[in-house]
Design a protein around this motif. Sequence first.
Motif, PDB file in Angstrom:
ATOM      1  N   LYS A   1       0.784  -1.218  -0.063  1.00 30.92           N
ATOM      2  CA  LYS A   1       0.236  -0.049  -0.117  1.00 30.92           C
ATOM      3  C   LYS A   1       0.890   1.340   0.240  1.00 30.92           C
ATOM      4  O   LYS A   1       2.221   0.836   0.278  1.00 30.92           O
ATOM      5  N   TYR A   2       0.342   1.983  -1.139  1.00 29.96           N
ATOM      6  CA  TYR A   2       1.190   2.749  -0.250  1.00 29.96           C
ATOM      7  C   TYR A   2       0.115   4.647  -1.027  1.00 29.96           C
ATOM      8  O   TYR A   2      -0.951   4.899  -1.191  1.00 29.96           O
ATOM      9  N   GLN A   3       1.122   5.680  -0.504  1.00 32.97           N
ATOM     10  CA  GLN A   3       0.188   7.149  -0.403  1.00 32.97           C
ATOM     11  C   GLN A   3       0.999   8.269  -0.755  1.00 32.97           C
ATOM     12  O   GLN A   3       2.228   8.404  -0.489  1.00 32.97           O
TER      13      GLN A   3
ATOM     14  N   CYS B   1       5.519   4.648   1.362  1.00 37.26           N
ATOM     15  CA  CYS B   1       4.627   2.524   1.026  1.00 37.26           C
ATOM     16  C   CYS B   1       5.140   1.492   2.812  1.00 37.26           C
ATOM     17  O   CYS B   1       5.544   2.028   3.626  1.00 37.26           O
ATOM     18  N   GLN B   2       3.956   1.552   2.503  1.00 40.27           N
ATOM     19  CA  GLN B   2       3.248   0.990   3.976  1.00 40.27           C
ATOM     20  C   GLN B   2       3.258  -0.985   3.216  1.00 40.27           C
ATOM     21  O   GLN B   2       3.162  -1.571   2.607  1.00 40.27           O
TER      22      GLN B   2
ATOM     23  N   GLN C   1       6.774   0.949   7.999  1.00 36.35           N
ATOM     24  CA  GLN C   1       6.519   2.218   6.494  1.00 36.35           C
ATOM     25  C   GLN C   1       7.718   3.039   6.291  1.00 36.35           C
ATOM     26  O   GLN C   1       8.935   2.397   6.995  1.00 36.35           O
TER      27      GLN C   1
END
Length: 226
Positions: free
Chosen positions: A2-4, A16-17, A75
Amino acid sequence: MKYQILYRDAFPLLECQLGPGETVRAESDAMVAMSPTLEINGALKGSVLGGLARKMLAGESFFFQEVAATKGSGQVLFAPALPGAIHDLQLNGSYGLRVQKNGYLASTCNINVSTAVQNLAQGLFSRAGLFVLGINGTGTVFLSSYGAVHRIDLAAGEEVVIDNGHLVAWVDTMDYKIEKASNGWMSSIMSGECLVCRFRGPGFILIQTRNPSALGAWVRGIVSKG
């Protein structure tokens, strides 16, 4: 993974997770901060000659950095060198990208980054250089720019003319040619554009809203006056 993308409007960060066992790859020195459960290592993907080509010909780092969740979830934050945008693209393997030097920031590990050769006219006159990055595979790639990123989509046979200092990336099946900005050389030079790139679809091009060469000229002017 997952990312944002944080702070998209100015000086963004890529967050980035990573779950247990997941890995993300990035340009050398891109990591800003990470959880203690993550481990960072330098990595040479491909051959030594490939690494040398990225460094000496395409202007990129010899090594990548890989951040892995070896001790549990965590993270990691990445940032590009230039003030500008971070743009994410999902590649499905049906096409690749040509990317200007300094345009690659990070990617998932199924993305391949290599050196691609342009033809002589494109390399000498497009400012992208004779050697650019070739990016392909299946996964997510994160590109960086100077200024914001704008996407131009072209249908088959459709054309667009782009100032060559604003190129970030384009679909590798697209061809483009270098031409004068105006009908005559004097008019082209006086316009400040001189040479431009004419792309023909189908495909898309990513452009940056600011020109790094213009920044360099401005900095040199300030330094010379000092």
